[in-house]
Motif scaffolding. Structure first.
Motif, PDB file in Angstrom:
ATOM      1  N   TYR A  57      89.169 -25.147 105.000  1.00 41.71           N
ATOM      2  CA  TYR A  57      90.525 -24.731 104.619  1.00 41.71           C
ATOM      3  C   TYR A  57      91.441 -25.246 105.710  1.00 41.71           C
ATOM      4  O   TYR A  57      91.231 -24.969 106.887  1.00 41.71           O
ATOM      5  CB  TYR A  57      90.575 -23.215 104.508  1.00 41.71           C
ATOM      6  CG  TYR A  57      91.938 -22.603 104.315  1.00 41.71           C
ATOM      7  CD1 TYR A  57      92.866 -23.132 103.430  1.00 41.71           C
ATOM      8  CD2 TYR A  57      92.292 -21.457 105.002  1.00 41.71           C
ATOM      9  CE1 TYR A  57      94.104 -22.544 103.247  1.00 41.71           C
ATOM     10  CE2 TYR A  57      93.528 -20.852 104.827  1.00 41.71           C
ATOM     11  CZ  TYR A  57      94.426 -21.405 103.947  1.00 41.71           C
ATOM     12  OH  TYR A  57      95.655 -20.823 103.767  1.00 41.71           O
ATOM     13  N   GLY A  58      92.410 -26.051 105.329  1.00 44.97           N
ATOM     14  CA  GLY A  58      93.293 -26.646 106.319  1.00 44.97           C
ATOM     15  C   GLY A  58      92.535 -27.571 107.267  1.00 44.97           C
ATOM     16  O   GLY A  58      92.900 -27.725 108.421  1.00 44.97           O
ATOM     17  N   GLY A  59      91.439 -28.175 106.777  1.00 40.87           N
ATOM     18  CA  GLY A  59      90.663 -29.114 107.582  1.00 40.87           C
ATOM     19  C   GLY A  59      89.632 -28.486 108.505  1.00 40.87           C
ATOM     20  O   GLY A  59      88.883 -29.189 109.163  1.00 40.87           O
ATOM     21  N   GLU A  60      89.557 -27.151 108.549  1.00 45.29           N
ATOM     22  CA  GLU A  60      88.588 -26.477 109.416  1.00 45.29           C
ATOM     23  C   GLU A  60      87.555 -25.744 108.574  1.00 45.29           C
ATOM     24  O   GLU A  60      87.899 -25.128 107.560  1.00 45.29           O
ATOM     25  CB  GLU A  60      89.282 -25.479 110.343  1.00 45.29           C
ATOM     26  CG  GLU A  60      90.161 -26.165 111.351  1.00 45.29           C
ATOM     27  CD  GLU A  60      90.465 -25.263 112.531  1.00 45.29           C
ATOM     28  OE1 GLU A  60      89.626 -24.410 112.871  1.00 45.29           O
ATOM     29  OE2 GLU A  60      91.547 -25.424 113.088  1.00 45.29           O
ATOM     30  N   GLU A  61      86.301 -25.803 108.997  1.00 46.90           N
ATOM     31  CA  GLU A  61      85.250 -25.103 108.276  1.00 46.90           C
ATOM     32  C   GLU A  61      85.455 -23.591 108.411  1.00 46.90           C
ATOM     33  O   GLU A  61      85.565 -23.068 109.511  1.00 46.90           O
ATOM     34  CB  GLU A  61      83.877 -25.498 108.818  1.00 46.90           C
ATOM     35  CG  GLU A  61      82.738 -24.953 107.987  1.00 46.90           C
ATOM     36  CD  GLU A  61      81.402 -25.489 108.425  1.00 46.90           C
ATOM     37  OE1 GLU A  61      80.941 -26.462 107.811  1.00 46.90           O
ATOM     38  OE2 GLU A  61      80.838 -24.940 109.391  1.00 46.90           O
ATOM     39  N   GLU A  85      98.104 -20.778 105.521  1.00 47.94           N
ATOM     40  CA  GLU A  85      99.002 -21.904 105.266  1.00 47.94           C
ATOM     41  C   GLU A  85      98.687 -22.518 103.918  1.00 47.94           C
ATOM     42  O   GLU A  85      97.568 -22.412 103.415  1.00 47.94           O
ATOM     43  CB  GLU A  85      98.857 -22.961 106.358  1.00 47.94           C
ATOM     44  CG  GLU A  85      97.472 -23.571 106.419  1.00 47.94           C
ATOM     45  CD  GLU A  85      97.275 -24.539 107.578  1.00 47.94           C
ATOM     46  OE1 GLU A  85      96.434 -25.443 107.434  1.00 47.94           O
ATOM     47  OE2 GLU A  85      97.960 -24.392 108.602  1.00 47.94           O
ATOM     48  N   SER A  86      99.669 -23.182 103.337  1.00 49.01           N
ATOM     49  CA  SER A  86      99.434 -23.922 102.098  1.00 49.01           C
ATOM     50  C   SER A  86      98.528 -25.101 102.414  1.00 49.01           C
ATOM     51  O   SER A  86      98.617 -25.690 103.490  1.00 49.01           O
ATOM     52  CB  SER A  86     100.757 -24.432 101.523  1.00 49.01           C
ATOM     53  OG  SER A  86     101.592 -23.355 101.167  1.00 49.01           O
ATOM     54  N   GLY A  87      97.655 -25.416 101.486  1.00 49.74           N
ATOM     55  CA  GLY A  87      96.785 -26.558 101.724  1.00 49.74           C
ATOM     56  C   GLY A  87      95.604 -26.592 100.776  1.00 49.74           C
ATOM     57  O   GLY A  87      95.578 -25.909  99.751  1.00 49.74           O
ATOM     58  N   ALA A  92      81.783 -28.431  99.632  1.00 50.01           N
ATOM     59  CA  ALA A  92      80.779 -29.503  99.636  1.00 50.01           C
ATOM     60  C   ALA A  92      79.389 -28.890  99.547  1.00 50.01           C
ATOM     61  O   ALA A  92      79.068 -27.957 100.280  1.00 50.01           O
ATOM     62  CB  ALA A  92      80.900 -30.346 100.903  1.00 50.01           C
ATOM     63  N   TRP A  93      78.593 -29.414  98.627  1.00 48.22           N
ATOM     64  CA  TRP A  93      77.195 -29.023  98.477  1.00 48.22           C
ATOM     65  C   TRP A  93      76.361 -30.259  98.781  1.00 48.22           C
ATOM     66  O   TRP A  93      76.578 -31.308  98.186  1.00 48.22           O
ATOM     67  CB  TRP A  93      76.889 -28.601  97.047  1.00 48.22           C
ATOM     68  CG  TRP A  93      77.602 -27.388  96.551  1.00 48.22           C
ATOM     69  CD1 TRP A  93      77.107 -26.123  96.509  1.00 48.22           C
ATOM     70  CD2 TRP A  93      78.902 -27.314  95.958  1.00 48.22           C
ATOM     71  NE1 TRP A  93      78.015 -25.271  95.945  1.00 48.22           N
ATOM     72  CE2 TRP A  93      79.140 -25.984  95.599  1.00 48.22           C
ATOM     73  CE3 TRP A  93      79.903 -28.258  95.712  1.00 48.22           C
ATOM     74  CZ2 TRP A  93      80.314 -25.556  94.999  1.00 48.22           C
ATOM     75  CZ3 TRP A  93      81.075 -27.836  95.125  1.00 48.22           C
ATOM     76  CH2 TRP A  93      81.277 -26.506  94.769  1.00 48.22           C
ATOM     77  N   THR A  94      75.386 -30.144  99.664  1.00 48.43           N
ATOM     78  CA  THR A  94      74.538 -31.282 100.021  1.00 48.43           C
ATOM     79  C   THR A  94      73.097 -30.952  99.678  1.00 48.43           C
ATOM     80  O   THR A  94      72.591 -29.892 100.066  1.00 48.43           O
ATOM     81  CB  THR A  94      74.662 -31.607 101.523  1.00 48.43           C
ATOM     82  OG1 THR A  94      76.039 -31.840 101.831  1.00 48.43           O
ATOM     83  CG2 THR A  94      73.852 -32.842 101.885  1.00 48.43           C
ATOM     84  N   ALA A 103      84.250 -30.534  95.626  1.00 48.29           N
ATOM     85  CA  ALA A 103      85.300 -30.013  94.747  1.00 48.29           C
ATOM     86  C   ALA A 103      86.392 -29.479  95.667  1.00 48.29           C
ATOM     87  O   ALA A 103      86.144 -29.221  96.851  1.00 48.29           O
ATOM     88  CB  ALA A 103      84.768 -28.907  93.845  1.00 48.29           C
ATOM     89  N   SER A 104      87.587 -29.320  95.144  1.00 50.38           N
ATOM     90  CA  SER A 104      88.666 -28.768  95.956  1.00 50.38           C
ATOM     91  C   SER A 104      89.693 -28.077  95.070  1.00 50.38           C
ATOM     92  O   SER A 104      89.727 -28.300  93.852  1.00 50.38           O
ATOM     93  CB  SER A 104      89.329 -29.855  96.794  1.00 50.38           C
ATOM     94  OG  SER A 104      89.955 -30.803  95.954  1.00 50.38           O
TER      95      SER A 104
END
Length: 110
Positions: A57-61, A85-87, A92-94, A103-104
């Protein structure tokens, strides 16, 4: 992950107020074969499981989980996070072959 397209369903609120705790849900269509079942020809069905799930979320795990053969087919994950924050909330599933399904969803925070 297979010859058929993999589907992922995610549930993220479209909007939230800053500081709200929001529920996040994610499910992926995946057979999670353990390698112990026999196919119609009597041979073992090859093992194929998802080994890791992560959410950013917002680029952070913000959440991660490791999966093992005892997890059912079509694994479902639910957790909460604080809307800051909006974002983009990205999933991700591996699987154990290294293939990753993503998905996002977007969330607007006011």
């Amino acid at each position: 992950m297979s010859d058929t397209p993999t589907r992922a369903l995610v549930s993220v609120p479209k909007t939230a107020r800053r500081g709200d705790i929001v529920d996040i849900r994610a499910m992926i269509a995946h057979p999670m074969e353990t390698g112990y079942r026999m196919g119609p020809n009597g041979a073992a069905i090859p093992r194929r499981i998802i080994t890791r799930f992560s959410c950013t979320y917002g680029g952070e795990e913000v959440f991660a989980a490791e999966f093992f053969p005892a997890v059912s087919a079509n694994p479902f994950v639910s957790f909460s996070l604080v809307a800051t924050e909006s974002g983009t909330v990205a999933f991700a599933w591996t699987d154990e072959t290294g293939e990753t399904m993503t998905a996002s969803a977007e969330i607007v925070v006011s």
